[in-house]
Design a protein around this motif. Structure first.
Motif, PDB file in Angstrom:
ATOM      1  N   GLN A 118       0.807  -1.220   0.000  1.00 15.37           N
ATOM      2  CA  GLN A 118       0.000   0.000   0.000  1.00 15.37           C
ATOM      3  C   GLN A 118       0.851   1.287   0.000  1.00 15.37           C
ATOM      4  N   PRO A 119       1.815   1.432  -0.906  1.00 19.15           N
ATOM      5  CA  PRO A 119       2.702   2.606  -0.835  1.00 19.15           C
ATOM      6  C   PRO A 119       1.965   3.929  -1.020  1.00 19.15           C
ATOM      7  N   VAL A 120       0.968   3.960  -1.884  1.00 17.71           N
ATOM      8  CA  VAL A 120       0.235   5.214  -2.091  1.00 17.71           C
ATOM      9  C   VAL A 120      -0.594   5.554  -0.864  1.00 17.71           C
ATOM     10  N   LYS A 121      -1.204   4.554  -0.251  1.00 17.49           N
ATOM     11  CA  LYS A 121      -1.953   4.785   0.987  1.00 17.49           C
ATOM     12  C   LYS A 121      -1.020   5.321   2.071  1.00 17.49           C
ATOM     13  N   VAL A 122       0.203   4.804   2.113  1.00 18.01           N
ATOM     14  CA  VAL A 122       1.183   5.285   3.086  1.00 18.01           C
ATOM     15  C   VAL A 122       1.489   6.764   2.849  1.00 18.01           C
ATOM     16  N   LEU A 178       8.034   5.594 -10.419  1.00 11.72           N
ATOM     17  CA  LEU A 178       6.894   6.355 -10.923  1.00 11.72           C
ATOM     18  C   LEU A 178       6.207   7.083  -9.772  1.00 11.72           C
ATOM     19  N   LEU A 179       6.127   6.459  -8.600  1.00 13.14           N
ATOM     20  CA  LEU A 179       5.538   7.130  -7.443  1.00 13.14           C
ATOM     21  C   LEU A 179       6.357   8.351  -7.053  1.00 13.14           C
ATOM     22  N   LEU A 180       7.667   8.237  -7.114  1.00  8.90           N
ATOM     23  CA  LEU A 180       8.512   9.393  -6.814  1.00  8.90           C
ATOM     24  C   LEU A 180       8.302  10.500  -7.834  1.00  8.90           C
ATOM     25  N   ALA A 181       8.179  10.145  -9.096  1.00  4.62           N
ATOM     26  CA  ALA A 181       7.923  11.153 -10.123  1.00  4.62           C
ATOM     27  C   ALA A 181       6.585  11.833  -9.881  1.00  4.62           C
ATOM     28  N   GLY A 182       5.562  11.045  -9.515  1.00  4.05           N
ATOM     29  CA  GLY A 182       4.270  11.637  -9.205  1.00  4.05           C
ATOM     30  C   GLY A 182       4.336  12.541  -7.998  1.00  4.05           C
ATOM     31  N   LEU A 183       5.126  12.161  -7.002  1.00  3.54           N
ATOM     32  CA  LEU A 183       5.258  12.963  -5.790  1.00  3.54           C
ATOM     33  C   LEU A 183       5.941  14.298  -6.064  1.00  3.54           C
ATOM     34  N   PHE A 184       6.884  14.323  -6.992  1.00  6.83           N
ATOM     35  CA  PHE A 184       7.681  15.529  -7.227  1.00  6.83           C
ATOM     36  C   PHE A 184       7.233  16.326  -8.445  1.00  6.83           C
ATOM     37  N   THR A 230      -5.859  21.835  -4.316  1.00  5.54           N
ATOM     38  CA  THR A 230      -4.567  22.381  -3.936  1.00  5.54           C
ATOM     39  C   THR A 230      -3.475  21.478  -4.495  1.00  5.54           C
ATOM     40  N   VAL A 231      -2.241  22.005  -4.535  1.00  6.88           N
ATOM     41  CA  VAL A 231      -1.159  21.250  -5.169  1.00  6.88           C
ATOM     42  C   VAL A 231      -0.939  19.918  -4.464  1.00  6.88           C
ATOM     43  N   ASP A 232      -0.969  19.927  -3.126  1.00  4.54           N
ATOM     44  CA  ASP A 232      -0.735  18.663  -2.417  1.00  4.54           C
ATOM     45  C   ASP A 232      -1.869  17.679  -2.644  1.00  4.54           C
ATOM     46  N   GLN A 233      -3.117  18.163  -2.682  1.00  5.33           N
ATOM     47  CA  GLN A 233      -4.236  17.250  -2.919  1.00  5.33           C
ATOM     48  C   GLN A 233      -4.232  16.731  -4.357  1.00  5.33           C
ATOM     49  N   HIS A 234      -3.829  17.587  -5.296  1.00  3.13           N
ATOM     50  CA  HIS A 234      -3.679  17.109  -6.679  1.00  3.13           C
ATOM     51  C   HIS A 234      -2.613  16.020  -6.745  1.00  3.13           C
ATOM     52  N   THR A 235      -1.507  16.233  -6.058  1.00  6.51           N
ATOM     53  CA  THR A 235      -0.440  15.232  -6.047  1.00  6.51           C
ATOM     54  C   THR A 235      -0.943  13.902  -5.502  1.00  6.51           C
ATOM     55  N   LEU A 236      -1.716  13.956  -4.426  1.00  5.74           N
ATOM     56  CA  LEU A 236      -2.272  12.717  -3.861  1.00  5.74           C
ATOM     57  C   LEU A 236      -3.269  12.079  -4.819  1.00  5.74           C
ATOM     58  N   ALA A 237      -4.041  12.910  -5.541  1.00  8.78           N
ATOM     59  CA  ALA A 237      -4.976  12.356  -6.526  1.00  8.78           C
ATOM     60  C   ALA A 237      -4.219  11.640  -7.644  1.00  8.78           C
ATOM     61  N   VAL A 238      -3.097  12.202  -8.063  1.00  5.60           N
ATOM     62  CA  VAL A 238      -2.261  11.547  -9.086  1.00  5.60           C
ATOM     63  C   VAL A 238      -1.759  10.207  -8.568  1.00  5.60           C
ATOM     64  N   LEU A 239      -1.293  10.186  -7.331  1.00  4.87           N
ATOM     65  CA  LEU A 239      -0.792   8.941  -6.754  1.00  4.87           C
ATOM     66  C   LEU A 239      -1.903   7.897  -6.634  1.00  4.87           C
ATOM     67  N   LYS A 240      -3.109   8.340  -6.285  1.00  3.16           N
ATOM     68  CA  LYS A 240      -4.238   7.396  -6.204  1.00  3.16           C
ATOM     69  C   LYS A 240      -4.542   6.795  -7.569  1.00  3.16           C
ATOM     70  N   ASN A 241      -4.455   7.610  -8.613  1.00  2.23           N
ATOM     71  CA  ASN A 241      -4.669   7.074  -9.960  1.00  2.23           C
ATOM     72  C   ASN A 241      -3.611   6.035 -10.297  1.00  2.23           C
ATOM     73  N   LEU A 242      -2.378   6.292  -9.906  1.00  2.00           N
ATOM     74  CA  LEU A 242      -1.317   5.314 -10.150  1.00  2.00           C
ATOM     75  C   LEU A 242      -1.596   4.025  -9.390  1.00  2.00           C
ATOM     76  N   ALA A 243      -2.103   4.158  -8.163  1.00  2.00           N
ATOM     77  CA  ALA A 243      -2.445   2.960  -7.395  1.00  2.00           C
ATOM     78  C   ALA A 243      -3.542   2.162  -8.093  1.00  2.00           C
ATOM     79  N   ALA A 244      -4.484   2.869  -8.710  1.00  2.00           N
ATOM     80  CA  ALA A 244      -5.548   2.175  -9.441  1.00  2.00           C
ATOM     81  C   ALA A 244      -4.981   1.423 -10.639  1.00  2.00           C
ATOM     82  N   PHE A 245      -3.993   2.007 -11.319  1.00  2.00           N
ATOM     83  CA  PHE A 245      -3.354   1.298 -12.433  1.00  2.00           C
ATOM     84  C   PHE A 245      -2.668   0.028 -11.923  1.00  2.00           C
ATOM     85  N   ALA A 246      -2.060   0.140 -10.732  1.00  2.00           N
ATOM     86  CA  ALA A 246      -1.305  -0.987 -10.194  1.00  2.00           C
ATOM     87  C   ALA A 246      -2.201  -2.126  -9.741  1.00  2.00           C
ATOM     88  N   SER A 247      -3.466  -1.807  -9.447  1.00  2.00           N
ATOM     89  CA  SER A 247      -4.359  -2.834  -8.912  1.00  2.00           C
ATOM     90  C   SER A 247      -4.638  -3.938  -9.910  1.00  2.00           C
TER      91      SER A 247
END
Length: 878
Positions: free
Chosen positions: A422-426, A499-505, A459-476
């Protein structure tokens, strides 16, 4: 009985003895009361602008209103009548903002109510005439008990404050709504928690919206009020200090809640002043005005409005964190502390929540904080953090160092989280609880940071988390139906954590006065180096952050059916690994920017670009596809599709001969086969129109083949606009024998309505068969929110092969493309290609045009077109 408050001198009101208590005298009292209230509010507004605390002003306004209400009551209700008057709700709490409701309860037995009806009616009318929009409820004690079966009514009643009442009447009301008669504390807690969840859900369960509700939204004042209601119902106390004394709230938490309450009160008070009416949403109409009134100023990095909104988002986040912890403690109070279940030497479960076994353990070593998140991620059945552990984590936040200031072993703990379950959840949990901002200071800078536009709805941080959630959905691996190939591309990733690091930054550099992609790439490289990634992995993450907009811009602004475009893009990407990472990041980024931004057309564009680039890389960049080779390949593939459906070669070639050569270059084989079927089925003497859902979802593809006529492109666009279809892309080709061969990709402007393809086909064919000059753009009023985002129109012209390319950047609005098409028609220009891109309030369109003889525009023609377009863009769309 209670006595009138005296914050404001009663002498400013008419002396009651000077005005006989007759109905005829009420207008004089009402006029004086209205003027007095207006003067009082103006004085409070001046004190607000002088930085007097808003929580003091709401209390003073409450006392001022008390004076009016009591005076009106004494004028209308004969002394000795068995009637009692209470302030309830926010008014009972003593919290009246400039536009707050004035909620009242009249307590009386039924026979008294009936006798007093005329007097009560006069009382209410007098308050309204005096400028108070009072909302009274008239009930007996028994009726209060009955009404309190609705927990929202009980919520208002438990804050009842006597205005004109004897103590025994106040006691009777308390008894009527006592826990043994209505809503025992445990049931009340469950009801309020369920209500909060429903309320938060109405706002997408986030406070980080462009126009947040500061009263009812997540982390707003209502969440603070709820804690007070629960404290009152559960323990009979009204303030936070009492909860501290009872051990349910830490002193640090009480200080934080009080601090954020004052921030939210100030915002709400100012919002009521600038809106001039009851308004709880920080709408675009008021954000800039409010920021100015509160003293915020623009600087090189941020607008004043962005600073104000960042302050709100951060306050709301703190309120939500402490709200969660306190609700859990209320629950424990009623249910008791369950027997702890050991997990290991450091952790245990308490009633399904994760808790540390030793007090102060999280403060000892920052590595322990990462151990907490690792244990949490390893058990998907945990309900969350135990409230005491969550509080200890909050206390530990100031001691958590940045990643640059710790040993490599601690940094290894963080990377283990990204590679674990669960890296994105973390990452989401770390961000919500404030840990991520401590570990990566640059993330703290964008936490709560809004961008004052309509493209980014978070907000930028919430957008970043939304991007990470989408990546988690791809991984599922389950496959989100919005993304046609993302779930198939994900397994090809060598190291998903990159890819998670790229999404985070990818957006972490925003708000620093430079190119956020470049700034973020520098941050990403430094972070990856500190965390001991290999140079190849560092280079990949850095490249993804720097180029995270490349694929989106290429797909939406260039013709990806052109082999040269694909070759250039493939050259930038260079290898299949980068392509797959960039494709997934691009999809997640666009879809995470706004729920409305991702659509079927964008999905198809990016999937096509990914497929074409993959083939180009497989072929080798030293072997670019020539145009003639692409034409032959597409023709052969379309022929194979038609043959599989039973078509014979002769009929196919006859229709192929009526198609322009560029159609075989720029269309997919399935499009060509579909166009053949449309052309073969339609009579040649009428417009041939085909409409289909190419992937069975929301986007429509429209094909039109007919004799060319002046103004035809404008007529097509205007007709589509009138049908409520917004053009995403237009491909306009000249066919043999003076015909046009046009393809449009459209989306319904109202996404709730799915167009019927046969109806669109019929209506469009009918419109094109008539007098084209009669088709005029529909006049629509501009949506409210677009009025606050003015972009100076930008036009540029470039002479290229095939004509003149026009680049246009301006405010988007309903009917924009239809108005542009009308101008092109009036300038007697031919349109050969159009690419329509919309980013929130910003339209970025490209058109390839020529004069009537298919020549590029001359300087005089360019000047005339520029003037006409600017006039159309600056005009009032009404």
């Amino acid at each position: 009985m209670s006595t009138p408050a005296a914050d404001l001198p009663a002498a400013t009101l008419p002396d009651p003895a000077a005005i006989p208590p007759a109905v005829d005298a009420d207008p004089a009292w009402a006029a004086a009361a209205r003027a007095w209230l207006a003067q009082s509010d103006a004085r409070f507004a001046r004190r607000f602008d002088a930085d007097e605390p808003a929580d003091k002003l709401v209390a003073l306004r409450t006392r001022a209103v008390d004076t009016l209400v009591r005076d009106a009551w004494q004028r209308c209700i004969p002394e000795g009548d068995a009637l009692a008057l209470f302030a309830v709700g926010g008014y009972g709490r003593g919290e009246l903002f400039p536009q707050s409701d004035v909620d009242l309860l009249v307590l009386a037995e039924p026979e008294v109510q009936r006798a007093a009806q005329p007097a009560l009616a006069r009382f209410v009318a007098l308050l309204w005439d005096g400028g108070l929009q009072a909302s009274p409820a008239v009930r007996s004690a028994a009726e209060c008990t009955e009404a309190a079966a609705d927990q929202t009514v009980l919520t208002a009643l438990i804050e009842a404050r006597p205005l004109v009442a004897w103590e025994e009447e106040a006691a009777a009301l308390r008894a009527a709504i006592a826990p043994d008669r209505a809503w025992p504390p445990r049931a009340f807690l469950e009801a309020k928690v369920a209500e909060q969840r429903q309320r938060h859900a109405r706002f997408g369960d986030t406070s980080d919206n462009l126009e947040p509700n500061i009263k009812d939204g997540p982390g707003g004042l209502r969440d603070l009020h709820m804690l007070g209601w629960l404290a009152l119902r559960s323990f009979g106390v009204r303030d936070l200090d009492a909860l501290v004394g009872l051990g349910h709230l830490g002193p640090d938490e009480a200080v934080a809640l009080e601090r954020e309450r004052r921030v939210l009160c100030r915002l709400r008070y100012g919002l009521h002043l600038v809106a001039g009416r009851r308004e709880e949403r920080l709408r675009f109409d008021y954000q800039k005005l409010l920021a100015t009134r509160l003293g915020y100023v623009d600087d090189g990095d941020s607008l004043a409005v962005e600073k104000m909104m960042q302050g709100f988002y951060r306050s709301a986040a703190i309120v939500r964190r402490i709200n969660d912890r306190l609700l859990q403690r209320f629950e424990e109070h009623f249910d008791g502390t369950a027997l702890a279940e050991p997990i290991d030497a450091d952790f245990e479960r308490r009633r399904g929540y994760l808790a540390t076994r030793t007090p102060g353990w999280l403060l000892r070593d920052p590595a322990n904080v990462f151990a907490l998140f690792a244990t949490w991620a390893a058990d998907i059945d945990l309900r969350g953090l135990h409230s005491q552990t969550a509080r200890e984590l909050a206390q530990a936040l100031p001691t958590i160092p940045a990643y640059t200031d710790v040993a490599s072993t601690v940094r290894a703990r963080f990377m283990a989280l990204l590679r674990g379950p669960q890296p994105v959840k973390v990452l989401e949990r770390m961000a919500r609880l404030g840990v991520l901002g401590r570990w990566i200071p640059a993330f703290a800078q964008v936490s709560g940071r809004m961008q004052f536009d309509l493209f980014h709805v978070y907000t930028v941080d919430q957008h970043t988390l939304a991007v990470l959630k989408n990546l988690a959905a791809f991984a599922s691996g389950q496959g989100d139906p919005r993304f046609s190939i993302a779930h198939r591309v994900w397994p090809s990733l060598r190291k998903p954590e990159l890819l998670l690091l790229a999404g985070l930054f990818h957006d972490i550099g925003k708000g620093r006065g430079g190119d956020h992609s470049e700034l973020g790439a520098v941050d990403a490289r430094e972070f990856c180096q500190a965390h001991a990634l290999s140079e190849a992995d560092i280079a990949l993450v850095e490249w993804l952050v720097r180029k995270h907009l490349l694929m989106s811009v290429t797909a939406q602004k260039q013709d990806i059916t052109d082999p040269e475009v694909i070759h250039r893009f493939a050259g930038e990407v260079a290898d299949r690994q980068r392509l797959d990472y960039l494709y997934l990041l691009t999809c997640a980024d666009i879809a995470g920017t706004s729920p409305k931004l991702w659509n079927d057309w964008k999905d198809r564009l990016l999937a096509d670009l990914h497929t074409a680039t993959r083939l180009a890389l497989r072929r080798g960049l030293e072997h670019p596809v020539a145009a003639e080779q692409r034409v032959d390949e597409n023709r052969a593939a379309a022929r194979a599709l038609l043959s599989a459906s039973g078509d014979d070669d002769a009929s196919m070639e006859e229709v192929f001969a009526r198609m322009p050569r560029d159609n075989f270059l720029r269309s997919r084989p399935d499009q060509i086969a579909w166009q053949v079927r449309v052309m073969r089925a339609a009579p040649r003497d009428r417009p041939m129109v085909g409409v289909r859902y190419p992937t069975g979802r929301d986007g429509l593809e429209i094909f039109v083949h007919m004799r060319d006529r002046d103004g035809l492109f404008a007529a097509l666009v205007i007709a589509l606009d009138r049908m409520g279809l917004g053009v995403q892309q237009a491909r306009v080709l000249d066919g043999p024998d003076d015909t046009i061969f046009d393809t449009f990709h459209v989306q319904p402007m109202d996404t709730r309505i799915a167009p019927v393809s046969t109806q669109v086909e019929t209506q469009l064919a009918k419109a094109l068969s008539g007098d084209l000059s009669c088709l005029q753009p529909a006049r629509r009023s501009q949506p409210r929110h677009l009025r606050h985002f003015r972009i100076a129109p930008q036009l540029d012209f470039a002479e290229i092969a095939g004509g003149t390319r026009i680049g246009l950047v301006c405010n988007d609005r309903p009917g924009l493309l239809a108005d542009i098409a009308r101008v092109l028609r009036e300038q007697r220009l031919r349109v050969h290609d159009a690419r329509i891109a919309t980013f929130g309030e910003r339209a970025e369109d490209l058109f390839l045009v020529s004069d009537e003889h298919d020549h590029p525009l001359q300087p005089a023609q360019r000047d005339a077109l520029r003037d006409a377009l600017l006039a159309a863009l600056d005009g009032d769309p009404r």
